[in-house]
Design an enzyme around this catalytic site. Sequence first.
Site, PDB file in Angstrom:
ATOM      1  N   ARG A 263       0.856  -1.190   0.000  1.00 56.57           N
ATOM      2  CA  ARG A 263       0.000   0.000   0.000  1.00 56.57           C
ATOM      3  C   ARG A 263       0.891   1.239   0.000  1.00 56.57           C
ATOM      4  O   ARG A 263       1.413   1.634   1.037  1.00 56.57           O
ATOM      5  CB  ARG A 263      -0.922  -0.014   1.225  1.00 56.57           C
TER       6      ARG A 263
ATOM      7  N   TYR B 172       3.695   5.677  11.315  1.00 57.09           N
ATOM      8  CA  TYR B 172       4.040   4.303  11.697  1.00 57.09           C
ATOM      9  C   TYR B 172       4.928   3.569  10.699  1.00 57.09           C
ATOM     10  O   TYR B 172       5.274   2.417  10.925  1.00 57.09           O
ATOM     11  CB  TYR B 172       2.766   3.488  11.945  1.00 57.09           C
TER      12      TYR B 172
ATOM     13  N   HIS C   9      -4.060   4.040   4.414  1.00 55.09           N
ATOM     14  CA  HIS C   9      -5.125   3.039   4.552  1.00 55.09           C
ATOM     15  C   HIS C   9      -6.438   3.624   4.047  1.00 55.09           C
ATOM     16  O   HIS C   9      -7.138   3.022   3.241  1.00 55.09           O
ATOM     17  CB  HIS C   9      -5.248   2.613   6.014  1.00 55.09           C
TER      18      HIS C   9
END
Length: 388
Positions: free
Chosen positions: A269, A282, A273
């Site tokens: 990805r 993160y 998200h």
Amino acid sequence: MNDLFESSLPADDLELVQLLTPEGERIRHPEFDVDFSPEQLRGFYRDMVLTRRIDVEATALQRHGELGLWAQLLGQEAAQVGAARALRPQDYVFPTYREHAVAWCRGVDPVQLLRLFRGVDQGTWDPNEHNFHLYTIVIGAQTLHATGYAMGVQRDGAVGTGDPERDTAVVAHFGDGASSQGDVNEAFVFAASYNAPVVFFCQNNQWAISEPIERQSRIPLYRRASGFGFPGVRVDGNDVLATYAVTQAALQRARDGQGPTLVEAYTYRMGAHTTTDDPTRYRLIEEVEHWKLKDPIARVEAYIRRNGLADDDFFAGVAQEAEELGEHLRAACHALPDPSPLSIFDQVYAEQTPELAAQKAGYAAFLDSFVEVEEAGHGRHETREVAR
């Protein structure tokens, strides 16, 4: 004793099925290989470019306040296009909320996706027209829906007949995060027990929102299938050719009555998200830059150019088509009408219950307690509550 148990664990096998390297070099695989026509290759490229533009445009619309949310697919185009183009018309798809490229390949108007994420309806495409179900927000629930549908297909005698226009397979799309859900594991149990004609297609983009895959599974996800009694295979999810070949084989296996397969499309990805997520909190920038070198669109373009399968006019034409598609989506989104507030009651039950009818009537009376007032000379409107 601990060493004895550790030594009995299977080795970590990360071999991918790959037909096209990140540099655009064509390679062969002993089990999964397909000869692609120039037309197919150009079609894959076009699909991926256009669906990336849909994704980029929808993300921009959300940033401008036109959509409430958008789930990005940036970097996952090959996994979705390869899987979708391997389908036959009668095959049925159960998506998550990110299968925009699959929707595109199944003929769903992308404006209908915008309507859903704008919040003006709950999904207006006809699942039976496209054999593409409505988006599922509940994580992993669609795997059970797909398994149940596949069991119905099986009982309708649409499996293993040898008729290519009748035999049907079902696909359940889900992500690596969903693989930890109970629904997914229950779907595996039922599919294995009843030999259901379903392909579980997992797009392992390596991040379940902010949790990396290594915190969810100590072995590659595709190897979980063996514990349920059906095969699993890991494919390079950034390779549209390999994804097509592996999915095609799994679909045919299901249509022939040989039961379920788990396909793990190992991808990444590159975006967030969803548009509510900040991935810089993160994960490392270096990780994203590494995966940009494996861009699924760039490798197909490199192969096409290297082998003289299209000229500059083709690539310019696709780029222009993408630009026009973006303009169309932008204008169509701005023109979407707001729904009637009372329409929220219309799609709850097939037949409206007395309780729901009473709620609707009460809400209608509440709305009637307001009047619209136009400010003289300025053309402005405001809504005021009627004094009681």
